[in-house]
Motif scaffolding. Structure first.
Motif, PDB file in Angstrom:
ATOM      1  N   GLU A   1      58.135  55.649  66.122  1.00  0.00           N
ATOM      2  CA  GLU A   1      59.427  54.855  65.841  1.00  0.00           C
ATOM      3  C   GLU A   1      60.056  55.352  65.008  1.00  0.00           C
ATOM      4  O   GLU A   1      59.595  54.878  64.186  1.00  0.00           O
ATOM      5  N   LEU A   2      61.729  55.843  65.903  1.00  0.00           N
ATOM      6  CA  LEU A   2      62.178  56.929  64.498  1.00  0.00           C
ATOM      7  C   LEU A   2      63.278  55.448  64.516  1.00  0.00           C
ATOM      8  O   LEU A   2      64.025  55.041  65.620  1.00  0.00           O
ATOM      9  N   GLU A   3      63.623  55.243  63.454  1.00  0.00           N
ATOM     10  CA  GLU A   3      65.058  54.193  62.721  1.00  0.00           C
ATOM     11  C   GLU A   3      66.095  55.033  62.748  1.00  0.00           C
ATOM     12  O   GLU A   3      65.486  56.336  62.932  1.00  0.00           O
ATOM     13  N   PHE A   4      67.401  54.771  63.268  1.00  0.00           N
ATOM     14  CA  PHE A   4      68.450  56.109  62.929  1.00  0.00           C
ATOM     15  C   PHE A   4      69.709  54.686  62.686  1.00  0.00           C
ATOM     16  O   PHE A   4      69.709  53.276  62.370  1.00  0.00           O
ATOM     17  N   VAL A   5      70.873  55.222  61.640  1.00  0.00           N
ATOM     18  CA  VAL A   5      72.264  54.204  61.525  1.00  0.00           C
ATOM     19  C   VAL A   5      72.944  54.809  62.881  1.00  0.00           C
ATOM     20  O   VAL A   5      73.176  56.444  62.371  1.00  0.00           O
TER      21      VAL A   5
ATOM     22  N   ASN B   1      73.291  43.149  59.386  1.00  0.00           N
ATOM     23  CA  ASN B   1      71.864  43.219  60.079  1.00  0.00           C
ATOM     24  C   ASN B   1      72.257  42.609  61.178  1.00  0.00           C
ATOM     25  O   ASN B   1      72.026  41.197  61.710  1.00  0.00           O
ATOM     26  N   VAL B   2      71.536  42.743  62.517  1.00  0.00           N
ATOM     27  CA  VAL B   2      71.859  43.227  63.892  1.00  0.00           C
ATOM     28  C   VAL B   2      70.056  42.902  64.308  1.00  0.00           C
ATOM     29  O   VAL B   2      69.236  43.731  65.627  1.00  0.00           O
ATOM     30  N   ASP B   3      68.965  43.073  63.113  1.00  0.00           N
ATOM     31  CA  ASP B   3      67.884  43.098  63.392  1.00  0.00           C
ATOM     32  C   ASP B   3      67.043  41.860  64.466  1.00  0.00           C
ATOM     33  O   ASP B   3      67.338  40.610  64.312  1.00  0.00           O
TER      34      ASP B   3
ATOM     35  N   GLU C   1      68.060  47.066  63.680  1.00  0.00           N
ATOM     36  CA  GLU C   1      66.948  46.615  62.733  1.00  0.00           C
ATOM     37  C   GLU C   1      67.799  46.305  61.532  1.00  0.00           C
ATOM     38  O   GLU C   1      68.928  45.588  61.858  1.00  0.00           O
ATOM     39  N   CYS C   2      67.592  45.989  60.233  1.00  0.00           N
ATOM     40  CA  CYS C   2      68.580  45.927  59.337  1.00  0.00           C
ATOM     41  C   CYS C   2      69.671  46.078  58.527  1.00  0.00           C
ATOM     42  O   CYS C   2      70.813  45.437  58.712  1.00  0.00           O
ATOM     43  N   ASN C   3      69.492  47.134  58.061  1.00  0.00           N
ATOM     44  CA  ASN C   3      70.889  47.956  57.568  1.00  0.00           C
ATOM     45  C   ASN C   3      72.368  48.397  58.908  1.00  0.00           C
ATOM     46  O   ASN C   3      71.800  48.064  60.351  1.00  0.00           O
ATOM     47  N   PHE C   4      73.248  48.407  58.123  1.00  0.00           N
ATOM     48  CA  PHE C   4      74.640  48.012  59.353  1.00  0.00           C
ATOM     49  C   PHE C   4      74.362  49.044  60.013  1.00  0.00           C
ATOM     50  O   PHE C   4      74.409  50.308  59.512  1.00  0.00           O
ATOM     51  N   GLY C   5      74.608  49.264  60.829  1.00  0.00           N
ATOM     52  CA  GLY C   5      73.978  49.702  62.269  1.00  0.00           C
ATOM     53  C   GLY C   5      73.301  51.015  62.721  1.00  0.00           C
ATOM     54  O   GLY C   5      73.055  51.752  63.006  1.00  0.00           O
TER      55      GLY C   5
END
Length: 233
Positions: A21-25, A49-51, A84-88
């Motif tokens: 599972e890869l997170e990305f901005v 935050n759009v988690d 996820e939590c970080n913006f974007g």
């Protein structure tokens, strides 16, 4: 290297399964604009935050949908997409497969996602720590099955973990420090190792993710092993 290891597993009657599972901005700036800005003050695709936010993911759906569709066309099985939590910050998850196939798909996905973002005038980063907020992780799910797909980590008769699983856990823990060279190969990767964050700062394991806050943990009923680590790029 991976092919040699999976061949050794097959000699013991096992096949190695893996999922990542890869997170990305996502930024609304193109890669060229990001270069001109010296990669500073970029505009994230979400401003909050759009988690687990359906609305937040919907704002980036044109990009996410195209990535999902293109990866499906490439033979991957898409399971989910979420904020996820970080913006974007977002994540697209794919169904597990045999380890070598997953490793190949992992690389194809990262490259294709960047190309698709470029084509849409945006940019994506998988950097472990692109800014001071939450970093991008790569969750690695590992498990063994018999060559005929039977469970080898869980004994249905006794309702308990098998010795094979206990040895599997011990091996992962014993090699965790040395394997960090693979888990976190860049300087930026280590910037994510901060206590109190979502990043692992200890070698330990637990039966659920919540109390662990550690490098690795076991999934319920010992069917798989999940490792959380900073991604390379």
């Amino acid at each position: 290297m991976l092919k040699r290891q999976t061949a050794k597993a097959a000699e013991r009657g096992w096949k190695a399964l893996a999922g990542t599972e890869l997170e990305f901005v996502v930024y609304n700036d193109s890669y060229e604009q990001a270069w001109d800005l010296d990669y500073k003050h970029l505009t994230p695709a979400n401003q909050y935050n759009v988690d687990y936010s359906l609305l937040g993911s919907g704002r980036v759906e044109p990009l996410l949908r195209r990535i999902r569709n293109e990866m499906y066309a490439a033979g991957m099985t898409v399971e989910s997409a979420k904020g996820e939590c970080n913006f974007g910050q977002h994540e697209i998850a794919f169904k597990y497969d045999e380890a070598v196939t997953t490793a190949d798909n992992h690389s194809v996905y990262k490259t294709a996602a960047k190309d698709i973002a470029h084509d849409m005038g945006q940019s994506i980063t998988f950097m472990a720590k692109p800014n001071e907020r939450e970093g991008n992780s790569c969750h690695i799910h590992l498990s063994l099955r018999g060559l005929d797909d039977e469970l080898v980590f869980w004994d249905k008769a006794t309702g308990a973990r098998t010795k094979t699983y206990d040895h599997f856990i011990a091996g992962v823990l014993a090699t965790m420090r040395e394997f960090t060279l693979f888990y976190a190969p860049n300087i930026n990767s280590y910037k994510r190792f901060v206590k109190g964050s979502f990043a692992p700062t200890a070698v330990a394991w637990a039966s659920t993710t919540a109390p662990a806050r550690c490098a690795s943990w076991a999934m319920v009923k010992a069917r798989a092993w999940r490792t959380g680590c900073p991604v390379a790029t």
